[in-house]
Design an enzyme around this catalytic site. Structure first.
Site, mmCIF file in Angstrom:
data_model
loop_
_atom_site.group_PDB
_atom_site.id
_atom_site.type_symbol
_atom_site.label_atom_id
_atom_site.label_comp_id
_atom_site.label_asym_id
_atom_site.label_seq_id
_atom_site.Cartn_x
_atom_site.Cartn_y
_atom_site.Cartn_z
ATOM 1 N N THR A 255 0.718 -1.276 -0.135
ATOM 2 C CA THR A 255 0.116 -0.035 0.053
ATOM 3 C C THR A 255 0.888 1.190 0.131
ATOM 4 O OG1 THR A 255 0.028 0.518 2.374
ATOM 5 C CG2 THR A 255 -1.700 -1.099 1.500
ATOM 6 N N ASP A 256 0.225 2.212 -0.155
ATOM 7 C CA ASP A 256 0.924 3.643 0.217
ATOM 8 C C ASP A 256 0.306 3.998 1.451
ATOM 9 O OD1 ASP A 256 2.473 6.147 -0.274
ATOM 10 O OD2 ASP A 256 1.367 6.382 -2.192
ATOM 11 N N TRP A 257 1.079 5.108 1.789
ATOM 12 C CA TRP A 257 0.940 5.865 3.235
ATOM 13 C C TRP A 257 -0.495 5.750 3.677
ATOM 14 C CZ3 TRP A 257 5.389 6.915 5.841
ATOM 15 C CH2 TRP A 257 5.374 7.587 6.910
#
Length: 760
Positions: free
Chosen positions: A305-307
């Protein structure tokens, strides 16, 4: 069309020192054995990624203390209690190699104390060089690399970045960005390879090959991460992480090709789009994450995932009623690793979900197997921390020269009335404007810090545009006045007065560093103060060389009208100032071409591969009319095109076409030319693009020298995605355009092989 990628030969041969690629069957056996002995908690821990701030020492206000050190208690909790499989990022500043060695060694030593001794995989955003290590080589950002139209330079950038990232003891790089830079408003457009799918996929694959080589476990290579899958770069509003509306056919035609070729190039990891498409957050889309990414493209690596993006399924997108439900949705959709990044809620919820039967154990095993496989491929089990002595080239002059070469080839000469450029070195020059004396406008964001606001501190030994010009022609020949800040006039009268005693004005306009949400803007027009400075200086009658140092094409139409020459530097990196000075004073011949369409007006944002109805007609004065078109770029010499030939008049599935053209340097100086091949479909069941780039080749020619440039085209190179989301090539007439040369040919078969599957 195939483009040869030439490996960079370092002072020490990386090939000679390369470790032998591990056997896939041997890795599979090791992974299966390890997986069979893991508890559910250990498996879920491998799927958990936290940021360095989660394990670093802080004060009572949770501010990182100096000197930065890892907290033994926090690290024990992360590794020995939660079995965390990955850590990323820095804590607010870049580190020396010595600091990185201490951090990574401490982390891996703790991992060795866990029951199964599984090493941690550390990741970093080294997107234009190892920008989080002091003394590293910072290259031009991707948009500038795209302007070179030279895949060899993308490969070199990737190879040197991999070397310096491994020299920082980090094996995972969150790069390249493969998003399509279609929207000039979007604040991350400079991280892309521009608006064209062919350029994006070609340069992206070259960079991945540079990062990973033939053996990602080699001590000089890193795992690449293609991002951000999929459609992240085209939000309807232009604002970062806001909704996109992209039909499946359109997504497959323009946005998917760069990821398809990245998978073919062997990219081992992928980062997921933080936003939503057609109301569906990508982190929740089983269709995109499993059906397309895994089953169609055949991707076998880690999907991270991203942040905080699983949390955002609840907090922002509101498709999950609870954080626990958000974890269930994302993991079942196909997420392998969660960039949590501060706590262990993902770990706790996922264990509960497996025990409740809401997430099958098979889904956990699938993800953990992918993670362990990449860790084995990276040789982390045998060598979790690199050997300091293996990296004598870190920050070397050799690497600096490679960055300088890339910056020189990126710089794009947009206008040069009456051969204003190159300037004579004996001239007296006024240098002015808000981007003239700051490294922020050469490096941009993701440089030393997230927003790049400390560029001037950490790149103090590099030359701003002003400093580079002073070094080039001597301080006595250079007058400097700021003229304006980014958005307010500053001593503009002094600049105008100084101009009267100078022979020429180098006016540096553009942007300061930014990225992501802080880079959002409401107006694509350049701030009025900068345009006013251009108008005040034009009244002096002295020739203006307009230099644009910016991450996206801000509207500069009024300033461009006043210039004698206009030069685009993009964000050209730490050597960008020197490269620009070389170009301005004739020590380098510009050869960059725009990888984007430069708009004339803020509300006229049309890409070059427009539809015929966007061209306008005799009754419509508002058709396609950019300030500068995609592929535009001048040189100090001239090139002529002639003798365009096609190997045969008709293309079939069984046999490719060879297209050749003669290119001659008709000017007085040596120069490089990017030869661009466009092909247009005259008629199709889906309205055809006016033209599409289907090939390019960068060549160097001496005065009077000619070269035959050839391209090979297959039926599949002409394909488009139809209204059934299937890739087809339809029979009919096609037009070839290379420079001013035009020819037509016919394709006779209805479709090339295997189009019935719809797979890309």
């Amino acid at each position: 069309m195939k483009i040869r990628i030439t490996a960079l030969v370092l002072g020490i041969s990386l090939n000679a020192l390369a470790q032998q690629a591990p056997n896939k069957a041997a890795i599979d056996a090791k992974v299966n054995k390890l997986l069979a002995g893991m508890t559910l908690e250990e498996k879920v821990g491998q799927m958990t990624q936290v940021t360095l701030d989660a394990v670093i020492t802080t004060d009572d206000k949770k501010v990182t203390t100096e000197p930065h050190t890892i907290s033994d208690a926090k690290l024990r909790e992360a590794i020995l209690k939660y079995h965390v499989g990955s850590i990323l990022n820095t804590s607010g500043r870049p580190y020396s190699r010595e600091e990185w060695h201490t951090f990574i060694s401490t982390i891996q030593n703790m991992a060795a104390k866990d029951r199964l001794k599984i090493p941690v995989i550390y990741g970093i955003d080294a997107i234009h060089g190892m920008n989080y290590t002091i003394g590293g080589t910072l290259f031009p950002q991707e948009i500038a690399l795209a302007a070179t139209f030279n895949p060899d330079l993308a490969y070199k950038t990737g190879e040197i970045t991999a070397y310096e990232t491994r020299a920082s003891y980090i094996p995972w790089n969150f790069s390249p960005v493969l998003d399509l830079g279609k929207s000039p408003l979007w604040p991350r457009i400079y991280e892309t390879f521009g608006e064209d799918p062919f350029v994006a996929k070609t340069m992206g694959a070259a960079m991945i090959n540079g990062y990973q080589g033939t053996n990602v476990g080699d001590r000089y290579r890193v795992a690449a991460c293609m991002k951000h899958y999929l459609g992240y770069s085209y939000p309807l509003s232009g604002k970062d992480r806001t909704p996109a509306w992209i039909p499946d056919r359109y997504m497959r035609e323009y946005f998917l090709p760069s990821f398809r070729d990245a998978v073919k190039a062997g990219a081992r990891t992928v980062m997921i789009n933080s936003a939503e498409i057609n109301g569906v957050p990508v982190h929740s889309s089983k269709y995109l994450l499993t059906d397309v990414l895994r089953k169609e493209l055949g991707f076998t690596g880690i999907a991270v995932t991203d942040w905080q993006d699983i949390k955002y399924l609840h907090d922002r997108h509101h498709i999950a009623a609870t954080q626990k439900e958000a974890v269930q949705i994302a993991v079942n959709a196909g997420i392998d690793m969660s960039m949590v990044p501060y706590d262990y809620t993902f770990y706790t919820y996922l264990i509960q979900l497996v025990k409740e039967g809401a997430v099958p154990m098979s889904r956990i095993n699938e993800s953990v197997k992918r993670i362990l496989t990449v860790k084995y491929e990276l040789d982390l089990f045998e060598h979790p921390v690199g050997n300091t002595a293996d990296y004598p080239k870190f920050g070397s002059d050799e690497f600096k020269q490679a960055s300088l070469q890339a910056a020189r080839e990126a710089i794009t000469l947009l206008k040069n009335n009456n051969q204003t450029l190159p300037l004579k070195k004996g001239m007296k020059v006024l240098v002015t404007g808000p981007t003239a004396n700051t490294m922020r406008s050469l490096n941009g964001g993701w440089s030393y810090t997230w927003q790049g606001e400390k560029n001037d501190e950490y790149a103090a030994g590099k030359n701003t545009i002003l400093e580079a010009i002073q070094r080039k022609i001597g301080k006595d020949n250079v007058v400097y006045e700021a003229g304006s800040t980014y958005d307010a006039l500053q001593n503009a009268d002094d600049a105008a007065k100084a101009a009267k005693n100078c022979d020429a004005i180098v006016l540096c306009l553009g942007e300061l560093s930014y990225t992501e949400n802080p880079g959002n803007i409401d107006d694509l027009n350049l701030p009025q103060a900068q345009l006013q400075l251009a108008q005040d200086l034009a009244k002096t009658g002295k020739p203006i060389i307009l230099v644009l140092a910016e991450g996206r094409p801000r509207i500069v139409t009024d300033a461009d009208k006043l210039s004698s020459a206009t030069v685009m530097t993009y964000l050209s990196g730490n050597e960008g100032g020197d490269a620009l000075a070389d170009v301005l004073f004739g020590d380098a011949n510009p050869s960059g071409k725009l990888p984007i369409t430069y708009p004339r007006y803020a509300n006229a944002l049309v890409n070059y591969y427009r539809k015929a109805t966007e061209n306008g007609n005799s009754d419509d004065t508002h058709g396609y009319n950019p300030l500068y078109e995609f592929g535009h770029g001048l040189s100090y010499t001239t090139f002529s095109y002639g003798g365009l030939k096609i190997s045969k008049p008709t293309l079939t599935d069984a046999q490719a076409l060879t297209i050749s053209v003669n290119v001659k340097n008709t000017g007085g100086g040596e120069g490089k030319e990017a030869v661009l091949l466009y092909i247009s479909d005259s008629y199709a069941s889906i309205t055809p693009d006016t033209k599409r780039l289907r090939g390019f080749s960068k060549i160097n020619l001496k005065p009077g020298e000619s070269r035959l440039v050839s391209f090979t085209i297959k039926a599949s190179d002409l394909a488009f995605v139809n209204d059934q989301s299937k890739l087809v090539t339809e029979p009919g007439e096609f037009k070839i355009q290379i420079g001013d040369q035009v020819k037509t040919f016919n394709y006779t078969n209805a479709a090339f092989k295997n189009t019935s599957t719809g797979k890309l």
